[in-house]
Scaffold this motif. Structure first.
Motif, mmCIF file in Angstrom:
data_model
loop_
_atom_site.group_PDB
_atom_site.id
_atom_site.type_symbol
_atom_site.label_atom_id
_atom_site.label_comp_id
_atom_site.label_asym_id
_atom_site.label_seq_id
_atom_site.Cartn_x
_atom_site.Cartn_y
_atom_site.Cartn_z
ATOM 1 N N ALA A 39 -11.594 9.556 -6.569
ATOM 2 C CA ALA A 39 -10.678 8.648 -5.877
ATOM 3 C C ALA A 39 -11.388 7.907 -4.753
ATOM 4 C CB ALA A 39 -9.489 9.426 -5.326
ATOM 5 N N MET A 40 -12.271 8.579 -4.034
ATOM 6 C CA MET A 40 -13.029 7.936 -2.962
ATOM 7 C C MET A 40 -13.941 6.842 -3.515
ATOM 8 S SD MET A 40 -12.438 9.465 0.123
ATOM 9 C CE MET A 40 -13.929 9.538 1.102
ATOM 10 N N ILE A 41 -14.605 7.114 -4.633
ATOM 11 C CA ILE A 41 -15.510 6.135 -5.233
ATOM 12 C C ILE A 41 -14.759 4.878 -5.662
ATOM 13 C CG2 ILE A 41 -16.996 5.665 -7.228
ATOM 14 C CD1 ILE A 41 -17.884 8.609 -7.081
ATOM 15 N N PHE A 42 -13.668 5.073 -6.380
ATOM 16 C CA PHE A 42 -12.908 3.924 -6.867
ATOM 17 C C PHE A 42 -12.250 3.144 -5.738
ATOM 18 C CE2 PHE A 42 -13.239 5.988 -11.014
ATOM 19 C CZ PHE A 42 -13.453 4.880 -11.837
ATOM 20 N N SER A 43 -11.849 3.832 -4.665
ATOM 21 C CA SER A 43 -11.251 3.125 -3.532
ATOM 22 C C SER A 43 -12.286 2.236 -2.843
ATOM 23 C CB SER A 43 -10.650 4.117 -2.539
ATOM 24 O OG SER A 43 -11.650 4.949 -1.975
ATOM 25 N N GLY A 44 -13.514 2.731 -2.707
ATOM 26 C CA GLY A 44 -14.577 1.922 -2.104
ATOM 27 C C GLY A 44 -14.921 0.707 -2.947
ATOM 28 N N LEU A 45 -15.049 0.903 -4.257
ATOM 29 C CA LEU A 45 -15.376 -0.201 -5.153
ATOM 30 C C LEU A 45 -14.276 -1.254 -5.180
ATOM 31 C CD1 LEU A 45 -16.894 1.775 -8.177
ATOM 32 C CD2 LEU A 45 -18.133 0.383 -6.503
ATOM 33 N N CYS A 51 0.833 -1.205 0.000
ATOM 34 C CA CYS A 51 0.000 0.000 0.000
ATOM 35 C C CYS A 51 0.866 1.254 0.000
ATOM 36 C CB CYS A 51 -0.920 -0.014 1.219
ATOM 37 S SG CYS A 51 -2.178 1.273 1.220
ATOM 38 N N GLY A 52 1.978 1.196 0.719
ATOM 39 C CA GLY A 52 2.900 2.330 0.748
ATOM 40 C C GLY A 52 3.497 2.612 -0.615
ATOM 41 N N PHE A 53 3.876 1.558 -1.339
ATOM 42 C CA PHE A 53 4.382 1.736 -2.699
ATOM 43 C C PHE A 53 3.324 2.384 -3.582
ATOM 44 C CE2 PHE A 53 7.859 -1.427 -1.997
ATOM 45 C CZ PHE A 53 8.882 -0.659 -2.518
ATOM 46 N N GLY A 54 2.082 1.931 -3.423
ATOM 47 C CA GLY A 54 1.004 2.511 -4.213
ATOM 48 C C GLY A 54 0.756 3.969 -3.876
ATOM 49 N N LEU A 55 0.746 4.282 -2.580
ATOM 50 C CA LEU A 55 0.561 5.663 -2.150
ATOM 51 C C LEU A 55 1.714 6.549 -2.614
ATOM 52 C CD1 LEU A 55 -0.734 5.010 1.464
ATOM 53 C CD2 LEU A 55 -2.016 6.165 -0.332
ATOM 54 N N PHE A 56 2.923 6.012 -2.514
ATOM 55 C CA PHE A 56 4.104 6.753 -2.958
ATOM 56 C C PHE A 56 4.017 7.081 -4.448
ATOM 57 C CE2 PHE A 56 8.484 6.721 -4.644
ATOM 58 C CZ PHE A 56 9.014 7.766 -3.906
ATOM 59 N N SER A 57 3.683 6.081 -5.248
ATOM 60 C CA SER A 57 3.586 6.275 -6.694
ATOM 61 C C SER A 57 2.470 7.246 -7.043
ATOM 62 C CB SER A 57 3.351 4.931 -7.389
ATOM 63 O OG SER A 57 4.375 4.012 -7.091
ATOM 64 N N GLY A 58 1.304 7.044 -6.430
ATOM 65 C CA GLY A 58 0.170 7.913 -6.709
ATOM 66 C C GLY A 58 0.399 9.344 -6.276
ATOM 67 N N THR A 59 1.093 9.523 -5.139
ATOM 68 C CA THR A 59 1.372 10.862 -4.636
ATOM 69 C C THR A 59 2.330 11.614 -5.551
ATOM 70 O OG1 THR A 59 1.009 10.160 -2.352
ATOM 71 C CG2 THR A 59 2.257 12.169 -2.677
ATOM 72 N N LEU A 60 3.365 10.923 -6.020
ATOM 73 C CA LEU A 60 4.317 11.561 -6.931
ATOM 74 C C LEU A 60 3.633 12.035 -8.210
ATOM 75 C CD1 LEU A 60 7.483 9.260 -6.695
ATOM 76 C CD2 LEU A 60 7.204 11.559 -5.760
ATOM 77 N N ILE A 61 2.817 11.176 -8.774
ATOM 78 C CA ILE A 61 2.136 11.519 -10.029
ATOM 79 C C ILE A 61 1.140 12.649 -9.822
ATOM 80 C CG2 ILE A 61 0.609 10.657 -11.839
ATOM 81 C CD1 ILE A 61 1.875 7.874 -11.351
ATOM 82 N N VAL A 87 -5.997 5.930 -3.660
ATOM 83 C CA VAL A 87 -6.258 6.798 -2.502
ATOM 84 C C VAL A 87 -5.337 8.023 -2.474
ATOM 85 C CG1 VAL A 87 -6.142 6.885 0.024
ATOM 86 C CG2 VAL A 87 -7.214 4.933 -1.108
ATOM 87 N N ALA A 88 -4.167 7.926 -3.073
ATOM 88 C CA ALA A 88 -3.126 8.950 -2.950
ATOM 89 C C ALA A 88 -3.577 10.386 -3.183
ATOM 90 C CB ALA A 88 -1.959 8.612 -3.881
ATOM 91 N N PRO A 89 -4.394 10.686 -4.209
ATOM 92 C CA PRO A 89 -4.732 12.096 -4.464
ATOM 93 C C PRO A 89 -5.545 12.773 -3.373
ATOM 94 C CG PRO A 89 -5.215 10.716 -6.375
ATOM 95 C CD PRO A 89 -4.944 9.793 -5.236
ATOM 96 N N ILE A 90 -6.152 12.009 -2.494
ATOM 97 C CA ILE A 90 -7.114 12.584 -1.547
ATOM 98 C C ILE A 90 -6.441 13.502 -0.536
ATOM 99 C CG2 ILE A 90 -8.875 12.073 0.181
ATOM 100 C CD1 ILE A 90 -9.310 9.373 -1.250
ATOM 101 N N VAL A 91 -5.443 12.982 0.203
ATOM 102 C CA VAL A 91 -4.809 13.772 1.262
ATOM 103 C C VAL A 91 -4.045 14.957 0.687
ATOM 104 C CG1 VAL A 91 -3.127 13.719 3.127
ATOM 105 C CG2 VAL A 91 -4.676 11.802 2.811
ATOM 106 N N VAL A 92 -3.303 14.730 -0.417
ATOM 107 C CA VAL A 92 -2.538 15.817 -1.037
ATOM 108 C C VAL A 92 -3.472 16.934 -1.476
ATOM 109 C CG1 VAL A 92 -0.975 16.453 -2.901
ATOM 110 C CG2 VAL A 92 -0.752 14.220 -1.806
ATOM 111 N N GLY A 93 -4.570 16.571 -2.109
ATOM 112 C CA GLY A 93 -5.513 17.574 -2.598
ATOM 113 C C GLY A 93 -6.167 18.362 -1.488
ATOM 114 N N VAL A 94 -6.531 17.693 -0.402
ATOM 115 C CA VAL A 94 -7.224 18.370 0.694
ATOM 116 C C VAL A 94 -6.289 19.328 1.425
ATOM 117 C CG1 VAL A 94 -8.396 18.032 2.896
ATOM 118 C CG2 VAL A 94 -8.915 16.544 0.989
ATOM 119 N N ASN A 95 -5.053 18.919 1.713
ATOM 120 C CA ASN A 95 -4.094 19.814 2.375
ATOM 121 C C ASN A 95 -3.834 21.064 1.543
ATOM 122 O OD1 ASN A 95 -3.666 18.363 4.725
ATOM 123 N ND2 ASN A 95 -1.990 17.170 3.869
#
Length: 424
Positions: A312-318, A285-295, A347-355
Motif C-alpha cells: 500500500a505504501m509503494i502504490f500510494s507513493g507512485l 480522500c475520505g470516501f476512498g479511505l472509508f471504502s478501503g477501510t471497510l473492505i 492508503v486505507a489498509p496501513i493504519v488499520v493493519g498497524v493498530n
C-alpha cells in the motif's frame, strides 16, 4: 450483493454494542471538529501570509509539540485512571479552550491567545488518544478487535469527509470565528456521547497523586513514572509486532508530515482557492479511505499485514507522483477529486493493519503506555519532516518536494518487502 451484505453485517453486529456505539459516534463528532479546526487554521495562515508552507508549518506545529511534552506521562495516567472519565473530561476541556479563541480574538485581536488555546487544546487531547485506543478491547470481544479497529479508523474517514469538506465551506463563507465556535460544540457533544457509556472500570490513581505531582514534579516523575515509561517504550520496540508497527508508523507519518503543508500550498496554487477545494478533495480522500477501510477491515485478516502495508505504501507513493504531475500540467478539479479518492483507497489498509499488529502483539496492561510511546515516535517524525519539507518548498517549489518525498517512500517500502519476517 452478497459481498456487501456479508461485509456490513459484521460491522452492524459490533455497533449493536451500545458502549462501542457511543464511542464511535463521539469520535465522528469530535473529529469533525478537529478537521474544522485544521481548515480554520489554514484560512488564518492564508490571511497572514498567503502560499507560505513555512508559516503554515509553524502554526500546525502547535498541535504536535504537546505530544512530546504530555504523551510520555499521559499513558501512565491513562493506565491508572478511569478511561471513560478521562475521555469525556478531555472533550469538555477542549471545547472550552476552542470556544475561548474567538472570544479573546474579538476582544484583543491578538494571535497570541489563538496560539495559546490551540496549544492547550491539543495538550488535553494527548490524554484522550491513548485512553480511546486502550479502551477499545474492553468494549468488544477478542475476535472483533480487528473489526473494531476498522470502525475506529472509519470514524476518522467520516470526519475527513464531513469536517474538512464542510469546514472549507464554513471558513470561506462564514469566517474563522464561526468555525471555531462550531468546533467547540462538537467537543461538548462528543463528551456527552462518552458520558453515556457504562463500563465497570476502576481507577487506581487517586486525586492526591495530582497534588503530589504538582508540588514536586521532578521528584514524582522520577519515582512514579520513569520506570513505567521505559517499560512502555521497551515493549514498543522489543515485541516483533509492535517494533514493526513503530517502523511503519514512523515511515508513514514522515510521509504525511512532509506532504501536509506542502500539498496544501500546492493545491492552493494550482486550483486558486484557499480552503474550499481543499475541503472537496478531503471529501474525496475520505470516501476512498472509508471504502478501503471497510473492505480491508472485513477481509484483511486473510492477508499478511506486513506485506499488505508495504505494498500500500509503494502504490500510494507512485500514484501521488502521477497525480501531482498531471494536476500541475492539466488543472482539473474533477481529476483531482477522482485521484484523491483512489489515493484514499490505496492508503486505507496501513493504519488499520498497524493498530491491529499492536493489539495482537502486546500486553493489554501496557496498551496505554504503548500507544502513548507510539504517539511520540510518529509525531516526532511528523514535525521534523514537516519543517524540512516546508523549508525545501520555499526554495524548490511544492511539486518537486512532493515528487521527491514519493520517491523516498517507494524506495523504503520496497526495501521492507525484501526483509524476511524474522528480521522485523
Amino acid at each position: 450483493k452478497y459481498f456487501f451484505k456479508k461485509m456490513f453485517s459484521a460491522y452492524f453486529r459490533i455497533l449493536k454494542r451500545k458502549n462501542f456505539l457511543f464511542l464511535w459516534l463521539g469520535q465522528i463528532i469530535s473529529q469533525f471538529g478537529d478537521r474544522l479546526t485544521q481548515m480554520a487554521l489554514i484560512g488564518l495562515v492564508y490571511q497572514i501570509k498567503p502560499f507560505s508552507s513555512l508559516s503554515l508549518a509553524k502554526i500546525m506545529s502547535l498541535a504536535v509539540i504537546p505530544v512530546f511534552l504530555i504523551s510520555p506521562v499521559a499513558g501512565v495516567y491513562v493506565d491508572r485512571w478511569n478511561k471513560r472519565k478521562t475521555m469525556y473530561w478531555s472533550d469538555f476541556l477542549r471545547g472550552i479552550f476552542i470556544v475561548l479563541i474567538p472570544i479573546f480574538f474579538f476582544r484583543w485581536h491578538s494571535l497570541f491567545f489563538v496560539y495559546c488555546f490551540i496549544f492547550l487544546s491539543f495538550c488535553v487531547g494527548r490524554f484522550f488518544i491513548p485512553a480511546k485506543m486502550a479502551i477499545v478491547p474492553s468494549l468488544v470481544e477478542g475476535k472483533d478487535i480487528f473489526l473494531a479497529n476498522s470502525l475506529i479508523s472509519t470514524t476518522a474517514m467520516i470526519a475527513a469527509m464531513l469536517g474538512l469538506g464542510l469546514g472549507g465551506i464554513i471558513v470561506e463563507r462564514w469566517g474563522l470565528n464561526i468555525a471555531f465556535i462550531v468546533d467547540a460544540l462538537t467537543f461538548f457533544l462528543s463528551g456527552l456521547c462518552i458520558c453515556f457509556m457504562k463500563i465497570g472500570e476502576r481507577s487506581t490513581f487517586k486525586a492526591f497523586d495530582l497534588i503530589n505531582l504538582s508540588k514536586d514534579a521532578i521528584k514524582t516523575v522520577k519515582r512514579s513514572f520513569v520506570s513505567e515509561i521505559k517499560e512502555g517504550v521497551h515493549y514498543l520496540f522489543n515485541s516483533r509486532e509492535t517494533r514493526y508497527a513503530s517502523k511503519i508508523f514512523f515511515t508513514l507519518f514522515s510521509f504525511i508530515g512532509s506532504l501536509y503543508v506542502v500539498f496544501v500550498v500546492f493545491i492552493q496554487n494550482v486550483l486558486s482557492t484557499v480552503t474550499l477545494d481543499l475541503g472537496i478533495l478531503a471529501v474525496a480522500c475520505g470516501f476512498g479511505l472509508f471504502s478501503g477501510t471497510l473492505i480491508y477491515g472485513r477481509f484483511g485478516h486473510k492477508m499478511r499485514a506486513e506485506k499488505t502495508i508495504n505494498i500500500a505504501m509503494i502504490f500510494s507513493g507512485l500514484y501521488l507522483m502521477f497525480f501531482a504531475f498531471m494536476l500541475k500540467s492539466y488543472p482539473s478539479k474533477i481529476f483531482a477529486f477522482f485521484s484523491c479518492f483512489v489515493l484514499g483507497v490505496i492508503v486505507a489498509p496501513i493504519v488499520v493493519g498497524v493498530n491491529s499488529l499492536i493489539h495482537k502483539g502486546s500486553d493489554n496492561n501496557l496498551w496505554g503506555r504503548i500507544f502513548s510511546s507510539l504517539e511520540v515516535v510518529i509525531h516526532l517524525a511528523f514535525i521534523i519532516f514537516m519543517f524540512i519539507s516546508s523549508y525545501l518548498a520555499e526554495y524548490f517549489g511544492p511539486l518537486r518536494v512532493i515528487v521527491g518525498i514519493s520517491v523516498v517512500v517507494v524506495v523504503i517500502s520496497f526495501s521492507n518487502l525484501l526483509v524476511k519476517n524474522d528480521q522485523y
